[in-house]
Design an enzyme around this catalytic site. Structure first.
Site, PDB file in Angstrom:
ATOM      1  N   SER A 164       0.774  -1.174  -0.088  1.00 17.46           N
ATOM      2  CA  SER A 164       0.108  -0.127  -0.142  1.00 17.46           C
ATOM      3  C   SER A 164       0.848   1.209  -0.060  1.00 17.46           C
ATOM      4  O   SER A 164       2.093   1.312   0.458  1.00 17.46           O
ATOM      5  CB  SER A 164      -0.828   0.086   1.212  1.00 17.46           C
ATOM      6  OG  SER A 164      -1.683   0.999   1.403  1.00 17.46           O
TER       7      SER A 164
ATOM      8  N   TYR B 169      -2.072  -0.660  10.507  1.00 15.13           N
ATOM      9  CA  TYR B 169      -2.169  -0.874   8.894  1.00 15.13           C
ATOM     10  C   TYR B 169      -0.886  -0.455   8.027  1.00 15.13           C
ATOM     11  O   TYR B 169      -0.501  -1.165   7.458  1.00 15.13           O
ATOM     12  CB  TYR B 169      -3.453  -0.424   8.380  1.00 15.13           C
ATOM     13  CG  TYR B 169      -3.718  -0.917   6.867  1.00 15.13           C
ATOM     14  CD1 TYR B 169      -4.509  -1.734   6.764  1.00 15.13           C
ATOM     15  CD2 TYR B 169      -3.465   0.068   5.816  1.00 15.13           C
ATOM     16  CE1 TYR B 169      -4.701  -2.424   5.399  1.00 15.13           C
ATOM     17  CE2 TYR B 169      -3.386  -0.540   4.661  1.00 15.13           C
ATOM     18  CZ  TYR B 169      -4.166  -1.570   4.296  1.00 15.13           C
ATOM     19  OH  TYR B 169      -4.505  -2.112   2.926  1.00 15.13           O
TER      20      TYR B 169
END
Length: 256
Positions: free
Chosen positions: A138, A148
């Site tokens: 990501s 995350y």
């Protein structure tokens, strides 16, 4: 005939990888928790493209089930030529507001599963002198935005290190680092993205086409979209205190 194994194949970027790999004639091994959805997708791909599709139901946060997938990846009788580590999800609340067991489960899916399956694939592919590992990371991996972001940072750096270890072996490793992408991801995470401007969103089919092109070129870090390439470039050169300040309030996931 090339065989690709895709985790998290029932939705989002994983599903798009399955669609495009089948369309180009690759046989598939599809992995996810929802076996009914896997079977439906498998039948769709068999009918549309005449490829062989194997379904493997597994919860990658469970070590025994992850081991089953790793054994399939490592198989010498039915070799896997392309591994797409895509499975993932996020939690809506901030780290300290979540139960630690829930954070551990996400950690296992986003990081431990990538490590275990990449290890199995890397060893098997190195023996055959060919193969590709795609780890879906990501743009958040370049930020400082909670677990995350940290988990995805592991995926990006781990992929870079493994790519260096496998250099010259015929096996490539690519960290795919998308930004916001039109999929089910945010809906399933119950995250309201209605205020995100449209120009910041990526198209999943285009993203996967570009990613597969980068994989074919042996690119180690693939960042789809000009705007996200610019963002990642900035995040890489900005002082970390400034990156941390810019990341405040961005604890929820940015991609896929």
């Amino acid at each position: 005939m090339t065989t690709a194994l895709v985790t998290g194949a029932t939705a989002g970027i994983g599903r798009e990888f399955a669609l495009q790999l089948a369309a180009r004639g690759d046989d598939l091994v599809l992995v996810a928790r929802d076996v009914a959805r896997l079977e439906a997708l498998a039948e769709e791909l068999r009918t549309a493209h005449g490829v062989d599709v194997e379904v493997l139901g597994a919860d990658l946060s469970a070590r025994d089930q992850l081991g089953k997938v790793a054994d399939r990846v490592a198989s010498t009788d039915r070799p896997v030529d392309i591994l797409v580590n895509n499975a993932g999800y996020s939690l809506k609340k901030r780290f300290l507001d979540n139960d630690v067991a829930a954070e551990e489960a996400v950690f296992d899916v986003l990081t431990r599963a990538v490590l275990v399956l990449s290890h199995a694939a890397g060893k098997a592919m190195r023996v055959r002198d060919r193969g590709a590992i795609v780890n879906v990371s990501s743009v958040a991996s370049f930020m400082a935005a909670g677990p995350y972001s940290a988990n995805k940072s592991f995926v990006t750096v781990f992929s870079e290190g493994l790519a260096a270890e496998l250099a010259g072996s015929g096996v490539t490793v690519t960290a795919l680092c998308p930004g916001f992408t039109h999929t089910e991801f945010h809906q399933r995470a119950d995250v309201d993205m209605s205020k995100m401007p449209e120009f910041m969103w990526l198209d999943a089919p285009r993203l996967v086409r570009d990613a597969l092109a980068d994989v074919g070129k042996g690119k180690v870090v693939s960042v789809p979209g000009r705007r996200y390439k610019a963002i990642v470039t900035a995040l890489r050169i900005l002082p970390r205190p400034l990156v941390r300040r810019q990341s405040r309030g961005a604890h929820r996931p940015s991609p896929a």
